[in-house]
Scaffold this motif. Structure first.
Motif, PDB file in Angstrom:
ATOM      1  N   ILE A  19      46.238  -5.009   4.614  1.00  0.00           N
ATOM      2  CA  ILE A  19      45.054  -4.920   5.483  1.00  0.00           C
ATOM      3  C   ILE A  19      44.658  -3.456   5.710  1.00  0.00           C
ATOM      4  O   ILE A  19      43.483  -3.089   5.597  1.00  0.00           O
ATOM      5  CB  ILE A  19      45.342  -5.587   6.864  1.00  0.00           C
ATOM      6  N   ALA A  20      45.658  -2.619   5.988  1.00  0.00           N
ATOM      7  CA  ALA A  20      45.366  -1.205   6.277  1.00  0.00           C
ATOM      8  C   ALA A  20      44.748  -0.522   5.066  1.00  0.00           C
ATOM      9  O   ALA A  20      43.719   0.159   5.183  1.00  0.00           O
ATOM     10  CB  ALA A  20      46.650  -0.491   6.708  1.00  0.00           C
ATOM     11  N   VAL A  21      45.347  -0.722   3.897  1.00  0.00           N
ATOM     12  CA  VAL A  21      44.843  -0.070   2.688  1.00  0.00           C
ATOM     13  C   VAL A  21      43.455  -0.605   2.355  1.00  0.00           C
ATOM     14  O   VAL A  21      42.545   0.155   1.998  1.00  0.00           O
ATOM     15  CB  VAL A  21      45.830  -0.262   1.507  1.00  0.00           C
ATOM     16  N   PHE A  23      41.161  -1.720   4.393  1.00  0.00           N
ATOM     17  CA  PHE A  23      40.151  -1.118   5.270  1.00  0.00           C
ATOM     18  C   PHE A  23      39.925   0.354   4.954  1.00  0.00           C
ATOM     19  O   PHE A  23      38.801   0.843   5.022  1.00  0.00           O
ATOM     20  CB  PHE A  23      40.518  -1.323   6.745  1.00  0.00           C
ATOM     21  N   MET A  24      41.002   1.056   4.576  1.00  0.00           N
ATOM     22  CA  MET A  24      40.836   2.471   4.215  1.00  0.00           C
ATOM     23  C   MET A  24      39.935   2.602   2.992  1.00  0.00           C
ATOM     24  O   MET A  24      39.059   3.474   2.940  1.00  0.00           O
ATOM     25  CB  MET A  24      42.201   3.114   3.949  1.00  0.00           C
ATOM     26  N   PHE A  27      36.318   1.751   4.066  1.00  0.00           N
ATOM     27  CA  PHE A  27      35.714   2.858   4.811  1.00  0.00           C
ATOM     28  C   PHE A  27      35.302   3.973   3.855  1.00  0.00           C
ATOM     29  O   PHE A  27      34.223   4.538   3.970  1.00  0.00           O
ATOM     30  CB  PHE A  27      36.690   3.411   5.855  1.00  0.00           C
ATOM     31  N   LEU A  31      31.559   3.695   4.247  1.00  0.00           N
ATOM     32  CA  LEU A  31      31.261   4.385   5.502  1.00  0.00           C
ATOM     33  C   LEU A  31      31.200   5.905   5.322  1.00  0.00           C
ATOM     34  O   LEU A  31      30.316   6.562   5.870  1.00  0.00           O
ATOM     35  CB  LEU A  31      32.323   4.022   6.541  1.00  0.00           C
ATOM     36  N   TYR A  32      32.128   6.433   4.524  1.00  0.00           N
ATOM     37  CA  TYR A  32      32.177   7.889   4.349  1.00  0.00           C
ATOM     38  C   TYR A  32      31.357   8.322   3.137  1.00  0.00           C
ATOM     39  O   TYR A  32      31.754   9.190   2.381  1.00  0.00           O
ATOM     40  CB  TYR A  32      33.624   8.360   4.167  1.00  0.00           C
ATOM     41  N   ASN A 101      30.460  10.343   9.044  1.00  0.00           N
ATOM     42  CA  ASN A 101      31.014   9.237   9.829  1.00  0.00           C
ATOM     43  C   ASN A 101      32.513   9.344  10.101  1.00  0.00           C
ATOM     44  O   ASN A 101      33.077   8.497  10.777  1.00  0.00           O
ATOM     45  CB  ASN A 101      30.715   7.864   9.205  1.00  0.00           C
ATOM     46  N   VAL A 103      35.606  10.843  12.085  1.00  0.00           N
ATOM     47  CA  VAL A 103      35.682  11.342  13.458  1.00  0.00           C
ATOM     48  C   VAL A 103      37.041  11.979  13.742  1.00  0.00           C
ATOM     49  O   VAL A 103      38.043  11.618  13.132  1.00  0.00           O
ATOM     50  CB  VAL A 103      35.445  10.219  14.503  1.00  0.00           C
ATOM     51  N   ILE A 104      37.030  12.914  14.657  1.00  0.00           N
ATOM     52  CA  ILE A 104      38.268  13.392  15.276  1.00  0.00           C
ATOM     53  C   ILE A 104      38.147  13.011  16.745  1.00  0.00           C
ATOM     54  O   ILE A 104      37.135  13.297  17.384  1.00  0.00           O
ATOM     55  CB  ILE A 104      38.440  14.923  15.150  1.00  0.00           C
ATOM     56  N   LYS A 114      32.170  14.049  15.422  1.00  0.00           N
ATOM     57  CA  LYS A 114      31.775  13.160  14.331  1.00  0.00           C
ATOM     58  C   LYS A 114      30.903  13.921  13.344  1.00  0.00           C
ATOM     59  O   LYS A 114      30.029  14.694  13.735  1.00  0.00           O
ATOM     60  CB  LYS A 114      30.997  11.985  14.921  1.00  0.00           C
TER      61      LYS A 114
END
Lengths: 126, 159
Positions: A19-21, A23-24, A27, A31-32, A101, A103-104, A114
């Motif tokens: 799941i984590a990979v 979504f990465m 993104f 998103l990026y 997109n 963020v820190i 952002k």
């Protein structure tokens, strides 16, 4: 108790990694996208300051002072990082963001930094 | 146990020390928000040794006092939300699942981070904070497994 992982633990761990990979990757793909052209600094849920990279020198250090504390933000070659902050944990220090997109987040100081892409900057750098 | 409250008070003290101590441990990875979650060791031990109610109370007091000592009011909101989410997760899994203490530790860590991300999204009014979560999920695996494993080690010694 036996301190060895069982089948259920393994499934949980494998599932979490997938799941984590996933979504990465999503993104990164959706998103990026594009090139970062500016940075927005949000404090307590509101836009505090925004800068367009082409109006800034190659390297710039910003000091953000709020009621809670300070954050030192470094902008270098369109990459943004937090180099110091007044909080105790400093988890936001030491890594940089470079894509739109991304963020820190500085939780104790209620700060979100952002990056924005081409189309968005036009509307905010009036 | 006659001196139960004394032991629980001691547990709160240990948890606070661990919470404050871990903020001095640098996480050797370039990741945002990395914390080991050492205080969760105490929550798991109290849950298994004393029970659900005791674990919730110890975690709540630890989160409030720990943040007051080292952090502040904003830290407290995140600490309480994360602590409560993770302890309730641990209670439910301990009672109703087949996970070992290592799996429970991992799931607690995942829920702890999820709670903090949700609170951050609400408080800072910024949905992009959710992009932190996948990284935090991966960090939760070794950290949660470690806290679970250490809890198991201590529980085995306590028997």
């Amino acid at each position: 108790m036996a301190l060895r992982v069982n089948k259920h633990d393994i499934i949980l761990i494998v599932f979490t990694v997938i799941i984590a990979v996933l979504f990465m990757v999503l993104f990164n793909l959706y998103l990026y996208k594009g090139v970062a052209t500016g940075v927005e600094i949000h404090y307590d849920g509101k836009l505090l300051e925004s800068y367009s990279f082409d109006k800034l020198p190659k390297e710039k250090t910003l000091e953000i002072n709020t009621d809670i504390g300070y954050n030192i933000i470094n902008i270098c070659n369109n990459k943004v990082s937090v180099t110091n902050s007044s909080c105790n944990d400093k988890v936001c220090n030491g890594f940089y963001i470079s894509k739109p997109n991304q963020v820190i987040v500085c939780l104790p100081n209620k700060l979100v930094i952002k990056l924005v892409g081409a189309s968005e900057v036009d509307s905010i750098s009036y | 146990m006659k001196n139960k409250n004394v032991v629980l008070g001691f547990m709160v003290a240990v948890a606070i020390v661990l919470q404050v101590l871990e903020s001095f441990i640098p996480v050797p990875l370039p990741i945002p928000g990395g914390k080991i979650g050492l205080a969760n060791i105490v929550a798991l031990i109290v849950l298994i040794k004393f029970g659900a109610k005791e674990a919730v109370v110890v975690t709540l007091i630890r989160a409030i006092l720990g943040s007051l000592l080292h952090g502040g009011f904003v830290t407290m909101i995140y600490s309480v939300a994360g602590g409560m989410f993770s302890v309730v997760t641990a209670i439910l899994l301990y009672r109703h699942s087949k996970y070992t203490i290592i799996g429970i530790g991992v799931m607690s860590a995942l829920m702890h981070n999820l709670a903090q991300v949700i609170v951050a999204i609400i408080l800072l009014n910024n949905i992009y904070i959710v992009t932190y979560y996948p990284i935090l999920m991966l960090v939760s695996l070794p950290c949660g497994a470690l806290t679970g494993y250490v809890s198991g080690l201590v529980l085995n010694k306590l028997k």
